[in-house]
Design a protein around this motif. Sequence first.
Motif, PDB file in Angstrom:
ATOM      1  N   THR A 281      -7.275   1.994  -3.561  1.00  0.00           N
ATOM      2  CA  THR A 281      -6.170   2.885  -3.188  1.00  0.00           C
ATOM      3  C   THR A 281      -4.942   2.031  -2.833  1.00  0.00           C
ATOM      4  N   SER A 282      -3.802   2.708  -2.673  1.00  0.00           N
ATOM      5  CA  SER A 282      -2.573   1.994  -2.303  1.00  0.00           C
ATOM      6  C   SER A 282      -1.704   2.921  -1.461  1.00  0.00           C
ATOM      7  N   PHE A 283      -1.178   2.410  -0.366  1.00  0.00           N
ATOM      8  CA  PHE A 283      -0.311   3.242   0.472  1.00  0.00           C
ATOM      9  C   PHE A 283       1.074   3.395  -0.146  1.00  0.00           C
ATOM     10  N   GLY A 284       1.402   2.519  -1.080  1.00  0.00           N
ATOM     11  CA  GLY A 284       2.735   2.518  -1.684  1.00  0.00           C
ATOM     12  C   GLY A 284       3.101   3.868  -2.279  1.00  0.00           C
ATOM     13  N   LYS A 285       2.130   4.497  -2.968  1.00  0.00           N
ATOM     14  CA  LYS A 285       2.413   5.766  -3.661  1.00  0.00           C
ATOM     15  C   LYS A 285       2.467   6.930  -2.672  1.00  0.00           C
ATOM     16  N   THR A 286       1.476   6.963  -1.776  1.00  0.00           N
ATOM     17  CA  THR A 286       1.331   8.116  -0.887  1.00  0.00           C
ATOM     18  C   THR A 286       2.460   8.199   0.131  1.00  0.00           C
TER      19      THR A 286
ATOM     20  N   TRP B   3       5.922  -2.206   0.168  1.00  0.00           N
ATOM     21  CA  TRP B   3       5.139  -2.698   1.305  1.00  0.00           C
ATOM     22  C   TRP B   3       3.852  -3.381   0.842  1.00  0.00           C
ATOM     23  N   LYS B   4       3.400  -3.034  -0.370  1.00  0.00           N
ATOM     24  CA  LYS B   4       2.254  -3.698  -0.988  1.00  0.00           C
ATOM     25  C   LYS B   4       1.032  -3.798  -0.063  1.00  0.00           C
ATOM     26  N   VAL B   5       0.566  -2.662   0.382  1.00  0.00           N
ATOM     27  CA  VAL B   5      -0.703  -2.639   1.118  1.00  0.00           C
ATOM     28  C   VAL B   5      -1.608  -1.597   0.469  1.00  0.00           C
TER      29      VAL B   5
ATOM     30  N   ALA C   8      -2.638  -2.618  -4.460  1.00  0.00           N
ATOM     31  CA  ALA C   8      -3.753  -2.275  -5.347  1.00  0.00           C
ATOM     32  C   ALA C   8      -3.956  -3.333  -6.422  1.00  0.00           C
ATOM     33  N   THR C   9      -2.888  -3.990  -6.840  1.00  0.00           N
ATOM     34  CA  THR C   9      -3.023  -5.004  -7.890  1.00  0.00           C
ATOM     35  C   THR C   9      -3.973  -6.110  -7.427  1.00  0.00           C
ATOM     36  N   ALA C  10      -3.778  -6.554  -6.194  1.00  0.00           N
ATOM     37  CA  ALA C  10      -4.667  -7.589  -5.643  1.00  0.00           C
ATOM     38  C   ALA C  10      -6.071  -7.028  -5.425  1.00  0.00           C
TER      39      ALA C  10
ATOM     40  N   SER D 140     -12.941   2.208  -9.729  1.00  0.00           N
ATOM     41  CA  SER D 140     -12.176   3.445  -9.879  1.00  0.00           C
ATOM     42  C   SER D 140     -10.808   3.281  -9.210  1.00  0.00           C
ATOM     43  N   ASP D 141      -9.769   3.215 -10.045  1.00  0.00           N
ATOM     44  CA  ASP D 141      -8.406   3.039  -9.552  1.00  0.00           C
ATOM     45  C   ASP D 141      -7.860   4.424  -9.202  1.00  0.00           C
ATOM     46  N   GLU D 142      -7.714   4.663  -7.875  1.00  0.00           N
ATOM     47  CA  GLU D 142      -7.317   5.997  -7.411  1.00  0.00           C
ATOM     48  C   GLU D 142      -6.028   5.931  -6.597  1.00  0.00           C
ATOM     49  N   VAL D 143      -5.083   5.084  -7.051  1.00  0.00           N
ATOM     50  CA  VAL D 143      -3.860   4.913  -6.255  1.00  0.00           C
ATOM     51  C   VAL D 143      -3.032   6.207  -6.164  1.00  0.00           C
ATOM     52  N   TYR D 144      -3.245   7.125  -7.107  1.00  0.00           N
ATOM     53  CA  TYR D 144      -2.496   8.402  -7.056  1.00  0.00           C
ATOM     54  C   TYR D 144      -3.373   9.538  -6.536  1.00  0.00           C
ATOM     55  N   ASP D 145      -4.379   9.213  -5.717  1.00  0.00           N
ATOM     56  CA  ASP D 145      -5.352  10.240  -5.306  1.00  0.00           C
ATOM     57  C   ASP D 145      -4.729  11.416  -4.573  1.00  0.00           C
TER      58      ASP D 145
HETATM   59  N1  PMP Z   1      -2.946   0.964 -10.442  1.00  0.00           N
HETATM   60  C1  PMP Z   1      -2.131   1.863 -10.985  1.00  0.00           C
HETATM   61  C2  PMP Z   1      -2.708   2.917 -11.881  1.00  0.00           C
HETATM   62  C3  PMP Z   1      -0.759   1.821 -10.727  1.00  0.00           C
HETATM   63  O1  PMP Z   1       0.054   2.699 -11.294  1.00  0.00           O
HETATM   64  C4  PMP Z   1      -0.259   0.816  -9.868  1.00  0.00           C
HETATM   65  C5  PMP Z   1       1.220   0.668  -9.582  1.00  0.00           C
HETATM   66  N2  PMP Z   1       1.926   1.776  -9.576  1.00  0.00           N
HETATM   67  C6  PMP Z   1      -1.145  -0.095  -9.313  1.00  0.00           C
HETATM   68  C7  PMP Z   1      -2.490   0.000  -9.629  1.00  0.00           C
HETATM   69  C8  PMP Z   1      -0.666  -1.207  -8.417  1.00  0.00           C
HETATM   70  O2  PMP Z   1      -0.368  -0.771  -7.143  1.00  0.00           O
HETATM   71  P1  PMP Z   1       0.279  -1.752  -6.048  1.00  0.00           P
HETATM   72  O3  PMP Z   1       1.758  -1.655  -6.202  1.00  0.00           O
HETATM   73  O4  PMP Z   1      -0.207  -1.222  -4.730  1.00  0.00           O
HETATM   74  O5  PMP Z   1      -0.216  -3.130  -6.317  1.00  0.00           O
END
Ligand code: PMP
Length: 385
Positions: free
Chosen positions: A227-232, A238-240, A95-97, A196-201
Motif C-alpha cells: 500500500t502507499s499513503f501517497g494516493k490516499t 511523502w513516499k511512505v 510502494a516502489t521500495a 498484490s499491489d493495492e496502492v489505490y485500495d
Molecule cells: N504501484 C502502482 C500501481 C502505482 O501507480 C504507483 C505510483 N503511483 C506505485 C506503485 C508507487 O507508489 P509510490 O509513489 O508510493 O512509490
Amino acid sequence: MVIRSKLADVGTTIFSTMTALANAAGAINLAQGFPDYPCDPTLGERMAEAIAEGHNQYAPMPGHALLRMAVASLWQRRRGTLIDADSDVTITPGATAALFTAIATIVSPGDDVVILTPAYDSYAPAVRTLGGRVVAVPMNVHDGLLDWTKLADAITERTSLVIVNTPHNPTGTVMSLDDVDTLASIMANTNALLLSDEVYDHIVFDGLRHVSPAGHPALAEKTIVVTSFGKTLHVTGWKVGALIAPSAITRELRKVHQFLSFSVHTPTQIALGRYLEQTSNTDNVAAFFQAKRDLFVHALRGSSWTVLPCQGTYFQLLGYGTMADIEDVEAAKTLTTAKGVASIPLSPFMEGHESAGSLRYLRFCFAKRDETLLAAADRLKNGMP
Ligand code: PMP
Ligand code: GLN
C-alpha cells in the motif's frame, strides 16, 4: 572501463519523461499521477509538530509503532479482518521500495515472475535487476479482462512470484470476488507467492468495493500486500508505504528491508500515524475522485475520444483511434506540445504484449483541481492535433 548494464534497454521512466515535456511545453500535466491541489493542512501541522518535538532520529526498522497500528486499524475497519501491527506490517519508503523489497525477498536468480500486462513500470525492471525472468500475461486493454487459462499456463514450478495490481494502473479495472476465487484456484497447486499491489485500495467507484486477494482464505497465507499513503492522503511526495504479509513472510521481508532502507523518515511516520488516528477522511476518497472522473468525462462529451470504463484508481483511459493512426508515444508527445495536455502512453506498461504498438489509448490523471480538468477537456475536445 565498460560498465555492464543490468537494464540496458531501460531509459528514463515515461512518467519523468512526460512531466519534463509538459513543463517544457507549459502544458497541463495529466501525465504523471499526482494531485495539483494541497493536502489537508492538518497533515502539515502534524509533521511540523513531530519535528519540533524532536522526533528526528532513526525510526524502528519495521516502522514506527504508531503508524503500524494505524495501518492495522485501517485494515480492520475497511477489510474486516485482523492483522498484527507488530508481526505483519512493515513501513517502507513508498510502494516502489515495498515492491522492490518483496521481489528481492522472494525472487532468486533464474526464477520466473508472472506479471499481467499492461503492468506498472517498476515490476519488470525490478525482477530483471534481481536475476529473475519476467513472464508477461497480456490483459485485454479494452475491457481489462484476463484470459485466466493463459495465467494458469504461465505459472510453472519455476515461478516464485505472481504480481497483480487492483485497482489497476493504467486500465482502472478492479478485481471482483469471482476473479479472486479464480486466482486462488489457479495458485492452489503452485509454490508461487502472490504480490498484490493495492496502492489505490481506497479509490474504487460506482458502489464497487476493493477486493484483495489477501482476504481469500486460500491466498491469505501466500499474499504480500503493498500500500502507499501517497494516493490516499494526496501526498505522493511523502513516499511512505507499507508491506502487509503473514508473520512468516514478514520476517523474511524485514531481513531485506533492513539492508535496503533500514527505516523510514521518522517525522513523516509520526505525522501520518497521528493524522490517521484522528481522521475518517480516508472514507471520502473514493467519492472525491469519482466526482473528478465524472466531471472530466462529462466535459469530453460530444468529442471523438473513446472513453473506457474506469472502476478505480485516478486514471482515465481515452482512445484516439478514430482521430489518428499514430503510435501512442508519438501521440502523447504531439498532444503535449501541440494541444498543451500531457498524458501517458500505454506501451511502456506493455512488456510481452504483441499488440503494444497498435494500441491507440492514452492515460489521463484526474487527481487534479476541477478547473485544471475542465481546461484540459476544453483543449482535448476538438480532437487530436
Ligand atoms: N504501484 C502502482 C500501481 C502505482 O501507480 C504507483 C505510483 N503511483 C506505485 C506503485 C508507487 O507508489 P509510490 O509513489 O508510493 O512509490
Ligand atoms: N505512479 C505514478 C503514475 O502511475 C508515477 C510514479 C512515478 O513517477 N514513478 O503516474
